[in-house]
Each structure stands twice: as structure tokens, then as C-alpha cells.
Design an enzyme around this catalytic site. Structure first.
Site, mmCIF file in Angstrom:
data_model
loop_
_atom_site.group_PDB
_atom_site.id
_atom_site.type_symbol
_atom_site.label_atom_id
_atom_site.label_comp_id
_atom_site.label_asym_id
_atom_site.label_seq_id
_atom_site.Cartn_x
_atom_site.Cartn_y
_atom_site.Cartn_z
ATOM 1 N N ARG A 114 59.535 47.739 54.099
ATOM 2 C CA ARG A 114 59.005 45.910 53.161
ATOM 3 C C ARG A 114 57.038 46.282 53.704
ATOM 4 O O ARG A 114 56.652 45.509 54.034
ATOM 5 C CB ARG A 114 59.085 45.639 54.567
ATOM 6 C CG ARG A 114 60.670 44.964 54.734
ATOM 7 C CD ARG A 114 60.792 43.241 55.292
ATOM 8 N NE ARG A 114 62.420 43.698 55.385
ATOM 9 C CZ ARG A 114 63.284 44.037 55.576
ATOM 10 N NH1 ARG A 114 62.913 45.430 57.245
ATOM 11 N NH2 ARG A 114 64.476 43.853 56.473
ATOM 12 N N LYS A 136 46.203 44.058 42.492
ATOM 13 C CA LYS A 136 47.069 43.597 41.685
ATOM 14 C C LYS A 136 47.912 45.372 41.944
ATOM 15 O O LYS A 136 47.512 46.154 40.928
ATOM 16 C CB LYS A 136 46.675 42.971 40.292
ATOM 17 C CG LYS A 136 46.468 41.359 40.231
ATOM 18 C CD LYS A 136 46.602 40.820 38.651
ATOM 19 C CE LYS A 136 45.759 40.873 37.746
ATOM 20 N NZ LYS A 136 46.277 40.675 36.871
ATOM 21 N N GLU A 178 36.020 48.381 29.575
ATOM 22 C CA GLU A 178 35.617 47.285 30.752
ATOM 23 C C GLU A 178 34.398 47.304 31.116
ATOM 24 O O GLU A 178 34.332 46.556 31.989
ATOM 25 C CB GLU A 178 36.977 47.931 32.144
ATOM 26 C CG GLU A 178 37.972 48.163 30.919
ATOM 27 C CD GLU A 178 39.261 47.434 30.594
ATOM 28 O OE1 GLU A 178 38.482 45.996 30.818
ATOM 29 O OE2 GLU A 178 39.908 47.395 30.242
ATOM 30 N N LYS A 220 34.043 42.953 39.180
ATOM 31 C CA LYS A 220 34.681 42.964 40.151
ATOM 32 C C LYS A 220 35.772 42.312 40.938
ATOM 33 O O LYS A 220 35.818 41.007 41.063
ATOM 34 C CB LYS A 220 35.778 43.942 39.015
ATOM 35 C CG LYS A 220 37.495 43.939 39.853
ATOM 36 C CD LYS A 220 38.686 43.890 38.837
ATOM 37 C CE LYS A 220 39.857 43.244 38.999
ATOM 38 N NZ LYS A 220 41.021 45.069 38.415
ATOM 39 N N GLU A 230 44.345 34.946 41.303
ATOM 40 C CA GLU A 230 44.227 34.660 40.010
ATOM 41 C C GLU A 230 45.218 32.650 40.005
ATOM 42 O O GLU A 230 45.373 32.785 39.118
ATOM 43 C CB GLU A 230 45.137 35.265 39.259
ATOM 44 C CG GLU A 230 45.016 35.604 37.802
ATOM 45 C CD GLU A 230 45.759 37.176 37.494
ATOM 46 O OE1 GLU A 230 46.597 37.403 38.038
ATOM 47 O OE2 GLU A 230 44.952 37.108 36.101
ATOM 48 N N ARG A 234 39.420 34.337 38.031
ATOM 49 C CA ARG A 234 39.726 35.854 37.249
ATOM 50 C C ARG A 234 39.889 35.918 36.071
ATOM 51 O O ARG A 234 39.666 36.956 35.544
ATOM 52 C CB ARG A 234 41.024 36.110 38.210
ATOM 53 C CG ARG A 234 40.994 37.761 38.273
ATOM 54 C CD ARG A 234 41.837 37.601 39.555
ATOM 55 N NE ARG A 234 42.505 38.577 39.739
ATOM 56 C CZ ARG A 234 42.907 40.121 40.821
ATOM 57 N NH1 ARG A 234 42.565 39.156 42.113
ATOM 58 N NH2 ARG A 234 43.466 41.150 41.085
ATOM 59 N N ASN A 238 39.182 38.118 31.934
ATOM 60 C CA ASN A 238 40.099 37.981 30.377
ATOM 61 C C ASN A 238 39.130 38.666 29.035
ATOM 62 O O ASN A 238 39.828 38.749 27.841
ATOM 63 C CB ASN A 238 40.886 37.478 30.497
ATOM 64 C CG ASN A 238 42.322 37.489 30.944
ATOM 65 O OD1 ASN A 238 42.556 38.556 31.372
ATOM 66 N ND2 ASN A 238 43.011 36.453 31.721
ATOM 67 N N HIS A 241 40.182 40.067 25.712
ATOM 68 C CA HIS A 241 41.580 40.531 25.957
ATOM 69 C C HIS A 241 42.102 39.490 25.221
ATOM 70 O O HIS A 241 43.814 40.406 24.803
ATOM 71 C CB HIS A 241 41.371 40.425 27.941
ATOM 72 C CG HIS A 241 41.675 41.859 28.066
ATOM 73 N ND1 HIS A 241 40.342 42.356 28.614
ATOM 74 C CD2 HIS A 241 42.107 42.820 28.823
ATOM 75 C CE1 HIS A 241 40.091 43.522 29.318
ATOM 76 N NE2 HIS A 241 41.006 43.648 28.876
ATOM 77 N N HIS A 245 44.892 42.364 23.443
ATOM 78 C CA HIS A 245 46.294 42.489 23.539
ATOM 79 C C HIS A 245 46.704 41.827 22.316
ATOM 80 O O HIS A 245 48.065 42.825 22.072
ATOM 81 C CB HIS A 245 46.665 41.024 24.737
ATOM 82 C CG HIS A 245 46.161 41.900 25.970
ATOM 83 N ND1 HIS A 245 45.783 40.907 27.621
ATOM 84 C CD2 HIS A 245 46.710 43.322 27.144
ATOM 85 C CE1 HIS A 245 45.304 41.581 28.647
ATOM 86 N NE2 HIS A 245 45.651 42.630 28.483
ATOM 87 N N HIS A 257 44.427 50.224 24.316
ATOM 88 C CA HIS A 257 44.163 49.529 25.588
ATOM 89 C C HIS A 257 42.214 48.985 25.431
ATOM 90 O O HIS A 257 42.443 48.274 25.032
ATOM 91 C CB HIS A 257 44.965 49.095 26.756
ATOM 92 C CG HIS A 257 43.987 48.071 27.066
ATOM 93 N ND1 HIS A 257 44.495 46.386 27.375
ATOM 94 C CD2 HIS A 257 42.513 48.091 28.255
ATOM 95 C CE1 HIS A 257 44.021 46.365 27.688
ATOM 96 N NE2 HIS A 257 42.753 46.325 28.970
#
Ligand SMILES: NC(=O)c1ccc[n+]([C@@H]2O[C@H](COP(=O)([O-])OP(=O)(O)OC[C@H]3O[C@@H](n4cnc5c(N)ncnc54)[C@H](O)[C@@H]3O)[C@@H](O)[C@H]2O)c1
Ligand SMILES: [Zn+2]
Length: 353
Positions: A114, A136, A178, A220, A230, A234, A238, A241, A245, A257
Site C-alpha cells: 500500500r 505521475k 522537452e 515543470k 492535471e 498542466r 502538452n 504533443h 503523439h 517520442h
């Protein structure tokens, strides 16, 4: 030059420090304030190079390198090995590697018993400036990337920039996509630094590299701090992106990527100029900076614009069936646009056809 740069990250319920500098790995326990047992999770490229530098750890668990191993199957194997090594709830999981290791080890740390303490030691440029900050974590399913995951905040992030010396050039370039994105989002000084550095980037002094990495992390950090789960701001991360993507997907992932993001940044700049949001000279500036680090700016001719446009609608980040583009007003000034016409998106993709 042994000074480190420290950035604190606040999140609901706590905070942690991101330390950027040289020679941090041998000081892992001290810098990350670890007292209990340590399980180091790494991959078979990074482990042989750097695991031994991390001082005394209780076990080293090595997974095969590569996105194709970022799965529940690998996670399952890690749970068993942690149990076999006797790691209990007082243990700390340390991720040593790129974003794949960080995402997977973070997910293990979020769920094993946990939840146990988690420390990130990112060794790729992308993991330093992007994946290791923000909480994340997750793994891929056969149906798509990052479909299972959890928010898990680390107790510390140690970005040891000496590890970047062994990073393959294409991975360095992917991370630079990035970094450039972060400059465009909110740090004109960072963007200008990359422009000035020109082709010398790869042989930058450790001091300049440390500045570049910390400035990119700061962008960031500021965004995730304002929007930890998010819901809003946030989305700005992107930038590039939505195009990126879709291009990756249509290429069958032959476009990696970082390259997809580079193509996406160029496209987003052209779209912004076409719609009159920014100086018409901005797209050329963005393209020049991307080319400087050997990133592509022109969508390969064998990827049809119609297919890329269709693929944009399968991206899980679209809101209620509407495409959202992050667009530029200038370097360091971005916003989300939801009402971009198909003709403009297609026009930008076919700009050199
Ligand atoms: N959690 C987030 O917010 C977030 C954000 C962005 C990306 N990601 C995830 O990050 C992953 C991509 O990360 P990545 O680009 O680091 O990929 P990666 O982890 O696959 O690393 C790229 C390659 O470089 C090797 N490598 C890493 N550091 C090295 C070093 N110092 N020396 C030599 N080789 C080294 C790795 O073994 C691998 O082969 C994706 O799975 C993506 O989904 C997560
Ligand atoms: Zn990205």
C-alpha cells in the site's frame, strides 16, 4: 564545481527537493535522507554503469531496458523480488534510470504494501526535466501507453548530470525536445540559452548543463505545483504533443517520442503564426533551435496529413471530442486553443508539400 542546485516542489500534503548537480549518486542516502532498507530498481543499460555508485543498498533489481517492458508483467516480477529481499513498509524504492524505470518503479512504490517511500535518480535528460517531477507514475497496457498508474510523489529527486555523459546522442536529443518545449512554455531565457549554445550543446560545461537542466525542471515544477492533479494549467505541458503523439502513432512508433515532439513544436509554432497569434518569424526560430540539436522539423512525406489529423482524435488528452492545441503568442507565452479549424491544422502539416 561541486555546488548543487536545489528546487523545492510543493504538492497537496507535502514537499520534496529536486537536487541537480554532479556526483550525487554516491551521496544517495545522505541527500535523500534515507534511513531504512533500500531497493534500487534500474534497467540493464543503466544498472551496470551506475548502480555500484549508489553506495550500500539492500537489493538491486534490474529490468530489461525499453518501453516494451513497462508492463504489469514486469511490475509483478518486481513485487516478488521485493518480497524475496525482505523489503517491508520501512523500505525505500529508488528508481535509477530513464523515464521507463522511473514510471514503473514509482508505480511499484505507490502500490507495494500500500505504498513505500520513493526516490527518483533520473539518468536520462528526459527523465530529469520531465518524467521525474510531477508525481505521475504508471505502466502501459497492450491497448495503449500509460493506461494504468497512480500519483506517487517522491521524497527526493537526485538529478546527477554526470550520468548524461553516457546517454546515447538520440536520447539526449529527445530530452532536448522537452527542454526546448519548457523554454517555449515559460522560460525565454532558457530558450535563448539554447539558441546561444548552438551546436556546442552536447559538449557544454557541467556548470552550464546544470543550469540548463535546473531551468527546464523549474518550468515543470511551477506548472505541476499550480495544478498537481492535471485539471488545468498542466495542459500547457502538452505543447507540441497533440501533433507529436498523432505523428508517433501514424508512423507505427518509428518516429520516437522526442522526434514527434520536435515535429509537433514546429507545427504548433506554424499554426500559431498562421492564425495570427505570434510573430511570423517565430516558426523559423523554433525550427532553427530544433535543428541545432539534430531534431527533425518536417513531417516525413510518407505520413499522410489526413491520417495524422484523424489520429489526433484518438489521443486521450482531447477534451470531449474537441481537439485542443497549445499555441504560442511568443517564446514563453502559451495558451490553450479549442476552436482551431481543420483547414488550418491540415494547412500547417502540408506546408512544404
Ligand atoms: N511520469 C511522467 O510525468 C512522464 C513524463 C514524460 C515521460 N514519461 C515516460 O518516460 C518514458 C521515457 O523516458 P526516457 O526517454 O528516459 O526513456 P528510457 O527510460 O527508455 O531511457 C532511454 C534509453 O536510455 C537508456 N539510458 C538512460 N539513462 C542512461 C544513461 N545515463 N546512460 C546510458 N543509457 C541510459 C535507457 O536504458 C534506455 O535505453 C516513457 O515511458 C514516458 O511515458 C513519464
Ligand atoms: Zn513528451
Amino acid at each position: 564545481m561541486n555546488e548543487t542546485t536545489t528546487l523545492s516542489v510543493n504538492y497537496p500534503g507535502g514537499r520534496y527537493e529536486v537536487i541537480v548537480g554532479s556526483g550525487l549518486l554516491p551521496r544517495l542516502r545522505e541527500l535523500a535522507h534515507i534511513t531504512g532498507p533500500v531497493a534500487l530498481i534500474t534497467d540493464d543499460n543503466v544498472g551496470p554503469l551506475y548502480a555500484a555508485q549508489c553506495g550500500a543498498v539492500d537489493c538491486v533489481l534490474t529490468v530489461p531496458a525499453g518501453e516494451q517492458h513497462k508492463t504489469l508483467l514486469t511490475v509483478n516480477g518486481l513485487y516478488s523480488q521485493l518480497l524475496a529481499a525482505g523489503i517491508d513498509r520501512a523500505g525505500t524504492i529508488v528508481a535509477l534510470g530513464g523515464g521507463v524505470v522511473g514510471d514503473m518503479a514509482g508505480f511499484v512504490a505507490a502500490t507495494y504494501m500500500r505504498g513505500v517511500a520513493f526516490v527518483q535518480c533520473p539518468t536520462s535528460l528526459l527523465a530529469m526535466v520531465d518524467a521525474s517531477v510531477g508525481g505521475k507514475t504508471g505502466v502501459d497496457l497492450p491497448e495503449g501507453k500509460n493506461l494504468v498508474g497512480a500519483f506517487k510523489q517522491p521524497t527526493a529527486v537526485l538529478a546527477d548530470i554526470t550520468t548524461l555523459q553516457t546517454l546515447p546522442p538520440t536520447e539526449f536529443a529527445a530530452g532536448m525536445a522537452e527542454v526546448i518545449k519548457h523554454g517555449l512554455i515559460s522560460n525565454p531565457r532558457l530558450f535563448a540559452q539554447i539558441e546561444d549554445e548552438g551546436r556546442r550543446l552536447r559538449s557544454m560545461s557541467p556548470a552550464r548543463l546544470q543550469t540548463l537542466v535546473s531551468e527546464a525542471i523549474r518550468v515543470k515544477r511551477d506548472v505541476v505545483q499550480e495544478d498537481p492533479f492535471e485539471h488545468g494549467r498542466r495542459a500547457l505541458l502538452n505543447l507540441g504533443h497533440t501533433f507529436g503523439h498523432a505523428i508517433e502513432q501514424v508512423s507505427g512508433y518509428r518516429v520516437a517520442h522526442g522526434q514527434g515532439v520536435a515535429l509537433g513544436l514546429a507545427a504548433a509554432a506554424h499554426l500559431s503564426a498562421r492564425l495570427g497569434y505570434c510573430d511570423p518569424a517565430l516558426p523559423a526560430r523554433v525550427e532553427a533551435v530544433l535543428r541545432q540539436v539534430d531534431l527533425p522539423t518536417r513531417i516525413p512525406a510518407n505520413l499522410p496529413a489526413e491520417a495524422i489529423y484523424r489520429a489526433m482524435f484518438s489521443d486521450k488528452k482531447k477534451a470531449g471530442g474537441r481537439l485542443r492545441f497549445v499555441l504560442l503568442r511568443d517564446v514563453g507565452q502559451v495558451f490553450v486553443a479549442e476552436d482551431v479549424a481543420e483547414g488550418d491544422v491540415m494547412g500547417v502539416m502540408m506546408r512544404d508539400a
